[in-house]
Design an enzyme around this catalytic site. Sequence first.
Site, PDB file in Angstrom:
ATOM      1  CD  GLU A 261      -2.731  -1.538   2.452  1.00  0.00           C
ATOM      2  OE1 GLU A 261      -3.911  -1.833   2.588  1.00  0.00           O
ATOM      3  OE2 GLU A 261      -2.262  -1.469   3.593  1.00  0.00           O
TER       4      GLU A 261
ATOM      5  CD  GLU B 268      -2.704  -6.713   3.996  1.00  0.00           C
ATOM      6  OE1 GLU B 268      -2.823  -7.452   3.086  1.00  0.00           O
ATOM      7  OE2 GLU B 268      -2.510  -5.503   3.947  1.00  0.00           O
TER       8      GLU B 268
HETATM    9  N1  COA Z   1       4.996  -7.045  11.715  1.00  0.00           N
HETATM   10  C1  COA Z   1       5.755  -6.996  12.784  1.00  0.00           C
HETATM   11  N2  COA Z   1       6.562  -7.695  12.894  1.00  0.00           N
HETATM   12  C2  COA Z   1       7.114  -7.963  11.642  1.00  0.00           C
HETATM   13  C3  COA Z   1       6.517  -7.913  10.615  1.00  0.00           C
HETATM   14  C4  COA Z   1       5.232  -7.390  10.700  1.00  0.00           C
HETATM   15  N3  COA Z   1       4.263  -7.350   9.680  1.00  0.00           N
HETATM   16  N4  COA Z   1       7.024  -8.590   9.541  1.00  0.00           N
HETATM   17  C5  COA Z   1       8.285  -9.074  10.157  1.00  0.00           C
HETATM   18  N5  COA Z   1       8.155  -8.909  11.277  1.00  0.00           N
HETATM   19  C6  COA Z   1       9.410  -9.125  12.164  1.00  0.00           C
HETATM   20  C7  COA Z   1       9.305 -10.582  12.862  1.00  0.00           C
HETATM   21  O1  COA Z   1       8.245 -10.757  13.705  1.00  0.00           O
HETATM   22  C8  COA Z   1      10.791 -10.689  13.251  1.00  0.00           C
HETATM   23  O2  COA Z   1      10.906 -10.335  14.486  1.00  0.00           O
HETATM   24  P1  COA Z   1      11.633 -11.029  15.531  1.00  0.00           P
HETATM   25  O3  COA Z   1      13.126 -11.070  15.101  1.00  0.00           O
HETATM   26  O4  COA Z   1      11.400 -10.230  16.918  1.00  0.00           O
HETATM   27  O5  COA Z   1      10.996 -12.332  15.706  1.00  0.00           O
HETATM   28  C9  COA Z   1      11.529  -9.761  12.453  1.00  0.00           C
HETATM   29  O6  COA Z   1      10.441  -8.874  11.828  1.00  0.00           O
HETATM   30  C10 COA Z   1      12.054 -10.518  11.269  1.00  0.00           C
HETATM   31  O7  COA Z   1      11.135 -11.361  10.586  1.00  0.00           O
HETATM   32  P2  COA Z   1      11.373 -12.801  10.129  1.00  0.00           P
HETATM   33  O8  COA Z   1       9.797 -13.399  10.020  1.00  0.00           O
HETATM   34  O9  COA Z   1      12.317 -13.572  11.298  1.00  0.00           O
HETATM   35  O10 COA Z   1      12.018 -12.806   8.703  1.00  0.00           O
HETATM   36  P3  COA Z   1      11.763 -13.816   7.686  1.00  0.00           P
HETATM   37  O11 COA Z   1      12.784 -13.680   6.741  1.00  0.00           O
HETATM   38  O12 COA Z   1      11.717 -15.401   8.309  1.00  0.00           O
HETATM   39  O13 COA Z   1      10.278 -13.869   7.023  1.00  0.00           O
HETATM   40  C11 COA Z   1       8.334 -12.469   6.143  1.00  0.00           C
HETATM   41  C12 COA Z   1      10.279 -12.437   6.518  1.00  0.00           C
HETATM   42  C13 COA Z   1       8.207 -11.011   5.613  1.00  0.00           C
HETATM   43  C14 COA Z   1       7.947 -13.766   5.276  1.00  0.00           C
HETATM   44  C15 COA Z   1       7.669 -12.767   7.510  1.00  0.00           C
HETATM   45  O14 COA Z   1       8.307 -11.896   8.618  1.00  0.00           O
HETATM   46  C16 COA Z   1       6.353 -12.378   7.410  1.00  0.00           C
HETATM   47  O15 COA Z   1       5.389 -13.003   7.058  1.00  0.00           O
HETATM   48  N6  COA Z   1       5.999 -11.134   8.176  1.00  0.00           N
HETATM   49  C17 COA Z   1       4.549 -10.697   8.098  1.00  0.00           C
HETATM   50  C18 COA Z   1       4.236  -9.953   6.883  1.00  0.00           C
HETATM   51  C19 COA Z   1       2.774  -9.608   6.767  1.00  0.00           C
HETATM   52  O16 COA Z   1       1.894 -10.488   7.094  1.00  0.00           O
HETATM   53  N7  COA Z   1       2.516  -8.228   6.524  1.00  0.00           N
HETATM   54  C20 COA Z   1       1.143  -7.918   6.464  1.00  0.00           C
HETATM   55  C21 COA Z   1       0.859  -7.378   7.676  1.00  0.00           C
HETATM   56  S1  COA Z   1      -0.872  -6.892   8.051  1.00  0.00           S
END
Ligand code: COA
Length: 262
Positions: A114, A134
């Site tokens: 977005e 989402e």
């Molecule tokens: N909100 C809050 N924290 C987030 C985040 C989000 N949208 N996306 C990533 N983070 C945080 C993770 O919780 C992690 O924190 P930690 O180290 O304290 O555990 C850190 O960022 C690193 O992310 P991680 O998941 O370990 O990295 P990854 O490379 O394994 O995976 C993603 C990357 C993007 C696939 C995964 O982080 C993810 O699915 N994030 C959510 C994306 C999402 O759903 N966005 C829409 C939200 S409405």
Amino acid sequence: MTDPRVDLSIAEGIARLTIRHADKLNALDAAMVDALLPLCRRIERSDAFVVILGGEGGKSFCAGGDIAAWSGWSPEDFGRHWVRDGHAAFDALARLAQPVIAVLDGHCLGGGLELAACADLRIAEAHVKIGQPETGLGIIPGWSGTQRAVRRFGPQVVRRMALMGEVFLADEALRLGLVDQVVPTGEGHAAALGVAERLGARSPRATELAKMMINAAEGEERERVIEALAGSIAAASTDLAEGLAAFREKRKPRFSARRDTE
Ligand code: COA
């Protein structure tokens, strides 16, 4: 309202707006969203002719809204604050006078998509991943991910992301028009500077007007554009000078019958 995790620097006509929250993959919480709006006002009033939007770290442009932050909101406040404040900030970004170039270097998910949709041009690095996760979390894209994103990218590509959970990689994103250019990893900002250089050779005023009209055609800000253009024409007319003089002198205005602005 400032927040060091949303950083603005302006030099040599280039405004760099950078999300600095790399340990959370540049996820945006409410304070960061609130910080965005006044920074957009600062950019608009600055001498910058272009904005380069990015995230720090090289792994993620923005992984969306901060899940830990929004999942704590009450249902009422979710709509009243989280969604509404996000709209206000993202609208301000999308409606900046200056063209905005987003550098997508990694995850561009949910609120990140977005945010990227507010830009006029998207440059993706080769490792980009674009999607709208989402509904997989039980929530909806709430910062115009079903509105501006549909206007800018088309409904079908948004359906594939928002309903089916598809995540697009660089080549597919380019083919679908989600991004305008794909460059090797690490070269996004250099590519954005190249575009900025081209923009710098063009008229900033004409560019601003063209952007306004394209936004209006897209339904982005039709009401403001109509009133801004008409307001500028009226303000350039001799009738305004006469109207103000008459007001100051407490007399009836004597408007000229002519319709041009000389
Ligand atoms: N909100 C809050 N924290 C987030 C985040 C989000 N949208 N996306 C990533 N983070 C945080 C993770 O919780 C992690 O924190 P930690 O180290 O304290 O555990 C850190 O960022 C690193 O992310 P991680 O998941 O370990 O990295 P990854 O490379 O394994 O995976 C993603 C990357 C993007 C696939 C995964 O982080 C993810 O699915 N994030 C959510 C994306 C999402 O759903 N966005 C829409 C939200 S409405």
